[in-house]
Design a protein around this motif. Structure first.
Motif, mmCIF file in Angstrom:
data_model
loop_
_atom_site.group_PDB
_atom_site.id
_atom_site.type_symbol
_atom_site.label_atom_id
_atom_site.label_comp_id
_atom_site.label_asym_id
_atom_site.label_seq_id
_atom_site.Cartn_x
_atom_site.Cartn_y
_atom_site.Cartn_z
ATOM 1 N N THR A 71 0.817 -1.219 0.000
ATOM 2 C CA THR A 71 0.000 0.000 0.000
ATOM 3 C C THR A 71 0.848 1.266 0.000
ATOM 4 N N ARG A 72 0.237 2.348 -0.422
ATOM 5 C CA ARG A 72 0.926 3.643 -0.450
ATOM 6 C C ARG A 72 1.336 4.074 0.960
ATOM 7 N N GLU A 73 0.411 3.888 1.918
ATOM 8 C CA GLU A 73 0.693 4.321 3.280
ATOM 9 C C GLU A 73 1.891 3.588 3.855
ATOM 10 N N LEU A 74 1.968 2.281 3.617
ATOM 11 C CA LEU A 74 3.102 1.508 4.122
ATOM 12 C C LEU A 74 4.383 1.919 3.408
ATOM 13 N N ALA A 75 4.283 2.245 2.121
ATOM 14 C CA ALA A 75 5.460 2.710 1.377
ATOM 15 C C ALA A 75 6.000 4.011 1.970
ATOM 16 N N LEU A 76 5.115 4.949 2.254
ATOM 17 C CA LEU A 76 5.542 6.231 2.829
ATOM 18 C C LEU A 76 6.124 6.038 4.226
ATOM 19 N N GLN A 77 5.523 5.138 4.997
ATOM 20 C CA GLN A 77 6.029 4.868 6.344
ATOM 21 C C GLN A 77 7.408 4.222 6.291
ATOM 22 N N THR A 78 7.583 3.270 5.372
ATOM 23 C CA THR A 78 8.878 2.610 5.213
ATOM 24 C C THR A 78 9.934 3.598 4.740
ATOM 25 N N PHE A 79 9.529 4.487 3.838
ATOM 26 C CA PHE A 79 10.438 5.522 3.355
ATOM 27 C C PHE A 79 10.933 6.407 4.504
ATOM 28 N N GLU A 80 10.030 6.730 5.433
ATOM 29 C CA GLU A 80 10.419 7.552 6.583
ATOM 30 C C GLU A 80 11.507 6.866 7.406
ATOM 31 N N VAL A 81 11.406 5.537 7.543
ATOM 32 C CA VAL A 81 12.426 4.784 8.281
ATOM 33 C C VAL A 81 13.778 4.887 7.575
ATOM 34 N N PHE A 82 13.783 4.651 6.264
ATOM 35 C CA PHE A 82 15.028 4.745 5.494
ATOM 36 C C PHE A 82 15.573 6.165 5.498
ATOM 37 N N GLN A 83 14.678 7.128 5.429
ATOM 38 C CA GLN A 83 15.103 8.526 5.401
ATOM 39 C C GLN A 83 15.840 8.899 6.690
ATOM 40 N N ARG A 84 15.328 8.446 7.819
ATOM 41 C CA ARG A 84 15.992 8.732 9.097
ATOM 42 C C ARG A 84 17.359 8.057 9.182
ATOM 43 N N LEU A 85 17.436 6.826 8.675
ATOM 44 C CA LEU A 85 18.687 6.073 8.765
ATOM 45 C C LEU A 85 19.758 6.587 7.803
#
Length: 519
Positions: free
Chosen positions: A61-75
């Motif tokens: 889903t789009r929402e899970l994609a955006l949430q996962t992106f936030e994790v990678f973005q922080r790291l």
């Protein structure tokens, strides 16, 4: 670190293909994100954004994609040369193409959108891809992404001369997931966080697919309840529960799953208006989330809901997979998901990361057998009495009086509140229209339960008058019955109105009363 992180990170850092099974909220995303970024940092020569895509992460889903992106973005924030990006539907393709042209090392995407870019974005090269992650693999397959996944794997193989490390993450092990493992993974390591699962594994036939499904794992600190509510009391029961948790107990966040967007629209607007006309004062902020909203609206809703300390989120199954919303105290399933696998993922929005959480399933008297089905899936629920939920309609000072007296007072208050709700909807043109649409959509959705569950969720079990009352409609107006005739069909409508017939055309039903329609 969590169990899944402790077990999986060393294996992923070692470059081995893996199938990871763990309960929701256990930290799986962070586990593979850390491993991917660490491996990228260790590459010689150093990876920069000009190196192009080296890691692909696919989610349903789009929402899970955006949430996962936030994790990678922080790291990746401390590692400026490694760039992550997210490409999903609902965003401008031109902007996504510009980001891909500029250079991205980690791409988080939904399969359909990524195929779009494979076919239409000529600057997208997969020659350097070293890692592929399929998160929520069971859901990816349930949503019909099998062909997209096969095409992605073929495209990577055609363009890349190197072997990829492939990781699958799934809460349930379906036949489709097993097939994907055989297709995409080479000598995979199976990572299981609960050692008891292998000994206690049971097989359940998924009613939607007919496939054998291994039981799913539930959060360890989740308490599950069921309440049996007649259709005509469903609305007032939901409002009583919300009021009880918000005003009386001052709980945190509540997720309420409803069957369709029309139902969400109605309940959301009703909560807007309710405090103006009723004695109930809902302190919680309330939000809505469904597939009919634009991507920017959905993203803002999730962000706003994460920020508040307490609030109600009315949602469809858009929110049932992968979304990590902190401190959700209750998940209320106002409509049964049918498939026990979806039940597991809904309740997985609470009791995350070792915290306590609660889940409430609302069933009608005709649907009680569903609890036996859940038991076969290793899901055990305890009863929360309807009478005790209705205590939520009483004032705080009334909560300490005699139990039996409170039961009677709760019933009386429920009748009083429901009459006010009906008056409110009847007098408000917008609410009445929303209630009618929600009524039709609910019946239509009920008719879509799979054949394997028809003995529990059969449309013939619905009483149209009582269903109408669950949306605060004083009666079942003819225009709604006619709409149901078109969407559900005359035969199904006859089943809900036994011993009566349905007209063949509008001309046969000039009256606005349902009795005349049924003559």
């Amino acid at each position: 670190m969590t169990k899944v992180q402790t077990k999986s990170i060393p294996i992923l850092l070692d470059g081995k293909d893996a199938l990871i099974r763990s309960q929701t909220g256990s930290g799986k995303t962070l586990a593979y994100a850390l491993a991917v970024i660490q491996n990228l940092q260790s590459l010689i020569p150093h990876v920069t954004r000009q190196s192009g895509p080296t890691a692909l992460v696919f989610v349903p889903t789009r929402e899970l994609a955006l949430q996962t992106f936030e994790v990678f973005q922080r790291l990746t924030l401390p590692v400026r040369r490694i760039v992550a990006t997210c490409i999903v539907g609902g965003q401008k393709r031109k902007s996504e193409k510009a980001r891909l042209r500029k250079g991205s090392n980690i791409i988080i995407s939904t399969p359909g959108r990524f195929i779009d870019h494979i076919e239409n974005t000529h600057c997208l090269s997969l020659a350097g891809v070293k890692w592929i992650v399929f998160d929520e693999a069971d859901r990816l397959l349930d949503m019909g992404f099998q062909k997209n996944i096969n095409q992605i794997l073929r495209s990577v193989k055609e363009q890349s001369k190197i072997k990829q490390q492939v990781v699958l993450l799934s809460a349930t092990l379906t036949k489709g997931v097993e097939n994907l493992v055989n297709l995409a993974l080479m000598d995979p390591v199976y990572i299981e966080t609960d050692l008891k699962t292998e000994k206690q594994a049971q097989i359940f036939v998924d009613p939607y697919t007919g496939l054998n499904v291994e039981k799913a794992m539930l959060p360890s600190k989740l308490t599950q309840y069921v309440t049996v509510v007649p259709s005509k009391l469903r609305l007032v029961t939901l409002l009583a529960f919300i009021n009880k948790k918000s005003n009386l107990e001052e709980s945190g966040k509540i997720l309420v799953f409803l069957s369709c967007r029309d139902s969400i629209d109605f309940h959301f607007k009703l909560l807007d208006k309710m405090a103006e006309f009723l004695d109930i004062k809902v302190k919680f902020q309330h939000f809505q989330l469904h597939g009919g909203m634009s991507q920017s609206e959905r993203t803002k809703t999730i962000q706003d809901y994460r920020r508040v300390k307490s609030g109600v989120l009315l949602c469809t199954d858009v929110a049932s997979r992968g979304l990590d919303i902190p401190k959700v105290d209750w998940v209320v399933q106002h409509n049964s998901p049918g498939n026990p696998v979806d039940y597991v993922h809904r309740v997985g929005r609470t009791a995350r990361a070792g915290k306590n959480g609660n889940a409430l399933l609302v069933l009608s008297p005709a649907e009680v057998e569903y609890t036996s089905l859940l038991t076969r899936f290793n899901i055990v629920v305890q009863e929360l009495k309807l009478e005790e939920i209705l205590f939520g309609l009483l004032e705080k000072k009334q909560q300490g009086i005699n139990y039996n007296v409170r039961i009677q007072m709760g019933k009386e208050e429920a009748s009083k509140v429901h009459r006010k709700l009906e008056e409110l909807v009847h007098e408000n043109k917008m609410l009445k229209e929303l209630a009618g649409k929600a009524f039709v959509a609910y019946v239509r959705a009920y008719a879509t339960y799979p054949a394997a569950l028809k003995h529990i969720f059969h449309i013939q079990n619905l009483h149209l008058g009582h269903v109408a009352k669950s949306f605060a409609l004083q009666d079942t107006p003819s225009e709604f019955l006619l709409s149901l005739k078109k969407t559900v069909g005359s035969q199904a409508l006859r089943q809900m109105m036994p011993k009566k017939s349905i007209p063949k055309s509008k001309s046969e039903s000039s009256s606005n009363t349902p009795d005349e329609i049924a003559k």
